[in-house]
Design an enzyme around this catalytic site. Sequence first.
Site, PDB file in Angstrom:
ATOM      1  N   LYS A  25      40.360  28.893  38.245  1.00 43.40           N
ATOM      2  CA  LYS A  25      39.016  29.450  38.427  1.00 43.40           C
ATOM      3  C   LYS A  25      38.813  30.566  37.408  1.00 43.40           C
ATOM      4  CE  LYS A  25      36.778  32.646  40.601  1.00 43.40           C
ATOM      5  NZ  LYS A  25      35.705  32.891  39.605  1.00 43.40           N
TER       6      LYS A  25
ATOM      7  N   GLU B  90      40.643  53.703  38.052  1.00 45.55           N
ATOM      8  CA  GLU B  90      40.472  52.840  36.878  1.00 45.55           C
ATOM      9  C   GLU B  90      38.974  52.752  36.604  1.00 45.55           C
ATOM     10  OE1 GLU B  90      40.958  48.532  37.194  1.00 45.55           O
ATOM     11  OE2 GLU B  90      42.204  48.631  35.409  1.00 45.55           O
TER      12      GLU B  90
ATOM     13  N   CYS C 106      43.195  46.291  31.115  1.00 44.93           N
ATOM     14  CA  CYS C 106      44.029  46.797  32.203  1.00 44.93           C
ATOM     15  C   CYS C 106      45.052  47.820  31.722  1.00 44.93           C
ATOM     16  CB  CYS C 106      44.747  45.629  32.868  1.00 44.93           C
ATOM     17  SG  CYS C 106      45.732  44.662  31.705  1.00 44.93           S
TER      18      CYS C 106
HETATM   19  P1  NAD Z   1      37.745  40.950  39.519  1.00 45.16           P
HETATM   20  O1  NAD Z   1      38.819  41.256  40.469  1.00 45.16           O
HETATM   21  O2  NAD Z   1      36.360  41.391  39.812  1.00 45.16           O
HETATM   22  O3  NAD Z   1      37.643  39.374  39.283  1.00 45.16           O
HETATM   23  C1  NAD Z   1      38.777  38.624  38.901  1.00 45.16           C
HETATM   24  C2  NAD Z   1      38.601  37.203  39.386  1.00 45.16           C
HETATM   25  O4  NAD Z   1      38.601  37.196  40.811  1.00 45.16           O
HETATM   26  C3  NAD Z   1      37.285  36.555  38.943  1.00 45.16           C
HETATM   27  O5  NAD Z   1      37.534  35.211  38.640  1.00 45.16           O
HETATM   28  C4  NAD Z   1      36.424  36.697  40.198  1.00 45.16           C
HETATM   29  O6  NAD Z   1      35.411  35.719  40.276  1.00 45.16           O
HETATM   30  C5  NAD Z   1      37.457  36.500  41.275  1.00 45.16           C
HETATM   31  N1  NAD Z   1      37.069  37.027  42.585  1.00 45.16           N
HETATM   32  C6  NAD Z   1      36.232  38.041  42.875  1.00 45.16           C
HETATM   33  N2  NAD Z   1      36.143  38.210  44.209  1.00 45.16           N
HETATM   34  C7  NAD Z   1      36.939  37.281  44.782  1.00 45.16           C
HETATM   35  C8  NAD Z   1      37.253  36.930  46.124  1.00 45.16           C
HETATM   36  N3  NAD Z   1      36.748  37.586  47.162  1.00 45.16           N
HETATM   37  N4  NAD Z   1      38.125  35.923  46.324  1.00 45.16           N
HETATM   38  C9  NAD Z   1      38.683  35.261  45.295  1.00 45.16           C
HETATM   39  N5  NAD Z   1      38.390  35.523  44.002  1.00 45.16           N
HETATM   40  C10 NAD Z   1      37.544  36.530  43.733  1.00 45.16           C
HETATM   41  O7  NAD Z   1      38.220  41.524  38.100  1.00 45.16           O
HETATM   42  P2  NAD Z   1      37.497  41.458  36.688  1.00 45.16           P
HETATM   43  O8  NAD Z   1      36.330  42.381  36.682  1.00 45.16           O
HETATM   44  O9  NAD Z   1      37.271  40.055  36.256  1.00 45.16           O
HETATM   45  O10 NAD Z   1      38.640  42.053  35.755  1.00 45.16           O
HETATM   46  C11 NAD Z   1      38.867  43.409  35.690  1.00 45.16           C
HETATM   47  C12 NAD Z   1      40.100  43.795  36.465  1.00 45.16           C
HETATM   48  O11 NAD Z   1      41.183  42.978  36.055  1.00 45.16           O
HETATM   49  C13 NAD Z   1      40.521  45.206  36.193  1.00 45.16           C
HETATM   50  O12 NAD Z   1      40.921  45.834  37.387  1.00 45.16           O
HETATM   51  C14 NAD Z   1      41.704  45.037  35.250  1.00 45.16           C
HETATM   52  O13 NAD Z   1      42.596  46.118  35.248  1.00 45.16           O
HETATM   53  C15 NAD Z   1      42.309  43.793  35.756  1.00 45.16           C
HETATM   54  N6  NAD Z   1      43.134  43.149  34.728  1.00 45.16           N
HETATM   55  C16 NAD Z   1      44.487  43.205  34.869  1.00 45.16           C
HETATM   56  C17 NAD Z   1      45.299  42.645  33.901  1.00 45.16           C
HETATM   57  C18 NAD Z   1      46.809  42.677  34.040  1.00 45.16           C
HETATM   58  O14 NAD Z   1      47.457  41.895  33.367  1.00 45.16           O
HETATM   59  N7  NAD Z   1      47.380  43.527  34.865  1.00 45.16           N
HETATM   60  C19 NAD Z   1      44.731  42.025  32.793  1.00 45.16           C
HETATM   61  C20 NAD Z   1      43.340  41.990  32.684  1.00 45.16           C
HETATM   62  C21 NAD Z   1      42.557  42.554  33.672  1.00 45.16           C
END
Ligand code: NAD
Length: 503
Positions: A192, A403, A303
């Site tokens: 997804k 963050e 991140c």
């Molecule tokens: P997000 O958590 O909003 O979304 C990530 C994914 O989860 C998306 O595909 C979204 O549609 C899905 N999602 C959202 N709500 C959900 C639910 N209730 N159930 C299941 N899936 C759901 O994050 P984002 O805005 O896409 O990315 C930013 C975040 O990702 C930041 O916190 C960043 O630090 C983190 N990040 C971490 C890494 C790492 O390797 N540690 C790398 C990149 C980004």
Amino acid sequence: MPLTVQQRRDSVGLTDGLLLIDGDWRPGRAGASWEHRHPATGEVIGRFAIADATDVDDAVRAARRGFDEGGWPRSRAGERIRVLRRCADALREHADELRALQALDNGVPLSFAPVYATSVEVAADAFDHHAGWVDKVGGQTLPPYQGGDHLAMTFREPVGVVAAVLPWNAPFLLFAQKVAPALAAGCTVVVKPSEHATFTVLRIVQLLRDAGVPDGALHVVTGPGEPTGDALISHPLVDKVSFTGSRAVGRRIIEASAGTMKRVSLELGGKSPALVFPDAPDVGLAGMTAMGMVTLGLSGQACVAHTRALVHRDVYDQFLEAAKLMAGMITYGDPFDPAVLSSPLITERQLDRVLGHIEGGVEAGARLVTGGNRLDGDLGAGNFVAPTIFADVDNTMPIAQEEIFGPVLAVVPFTDEDEAVRLANDSDYGLGAGIYTADARRAFRVAQRLRAGTVGINGFQLEPHLPFGGFKQSGLGREGGQAAFEAYTELKTVMMPLTEELM
Ligand code: NAD
């Protein structure tokens, strides 16, 4: 003239996105679709299907059949290696097209696309890297512990059906760091993508199919967290959820996994510190690097960006001067323009959140050195925020603890090494850290004391074969390396008596 990316969209030839289930590209059953608005202009530049719970169920059942009855989990190591290496080649061959799609998805400028996390090449390397594990990770033969004569062996088997849920900021790398080890281990996968970086992922998936990944092995459901993501992470036939994204959704995944004891890997957020000691080889470079990490390319929406600079008082002003210099060098605009160095924030909601944090920093008494404002004029319809530096930050302030995911650097002064380590570790997160010093003993001493998954000494680089992940609330598990591959396997013990007495 207000910025537009419509012509870019037309020249790339973006078409509406579909779901991939059991080898068929099709719309969602209910026919719902998501409009993708470009973050730099607010224009709608494409649509894709929203998978509801029924579509997700179709995809998971197809992946289940693919796992329980299909050829991929039973394929020979040599075949899997060949397919994964062809996937890597296909990504490299289509790098230009993929970079353009990324610019249309999340607004990451082409100028930054060669840089690690947002580059196609690192994703291709991840496929090569994981192809290398296929024929190298096996089990053990163990001696009997007590009397009797028997053989005991362990085997590594694929964990099963994997749900890979991706964020929007580094779709190439994070797709590859999940899908490559899952396929290498013999799992079947339902991906997804983020609703803010879907077109890139749909194209990668088609390239992988063309490279020989069979129908039963790889499926895609598109749409937002609700309903699509939630239906996927809660589905009882999923064996493992591999997620990169926010801490809030990570918590939800842990809760949703409890019912069927799903395996879970989580790569979450960070508030990573850069520790700048007075003997840093080049304090100016440290200031430029720290500010570059929170502004260039992704506008701090990374991140692992070092968003907290802990700086020794003796070099504090020098550091700030260099960081401010870097802030003045960042350019915004059309992501296809090679002179543009950074991107907008991904959504209006994120824009409001970042501006709220900046306001909170000022109210809390931190000193705003530069930035703090939204960009206007031709860029007024986009979600652009100027590079922002806060000095004299107290580490307990929200701008030093939360963050922000925007171009905001919080600079905290310190007096000695113990204080620097204490401040660095005073965080719920533990994803990365940077140490700037010319003293090798200090560098390793401090690196050992930091509670963070990846520590860079006088520099920082992500590579696909290095384990990457977080301590504390930055996540569970690692991506890259042997441990990451093994996380897509189950360990099975098999024993057999060699004599009848044991029976
Ligand atoms: P997000 O958590 O909003 O979304 C990530 C994914 O989860 C998306 O595909 C979204 O549609 C899905 N999602 C959202 N709500 C959900 C639910 N209730 N159930 C299941 N899936 C759901 O994050 P984002 O805005 O896409 O990315 C930013 C975040 O990702 C930041 O916190 C960043 O630090 C983190 N990040 C971490 C890494 C790492 O390797 N540690 C790398 C990149 C980004």
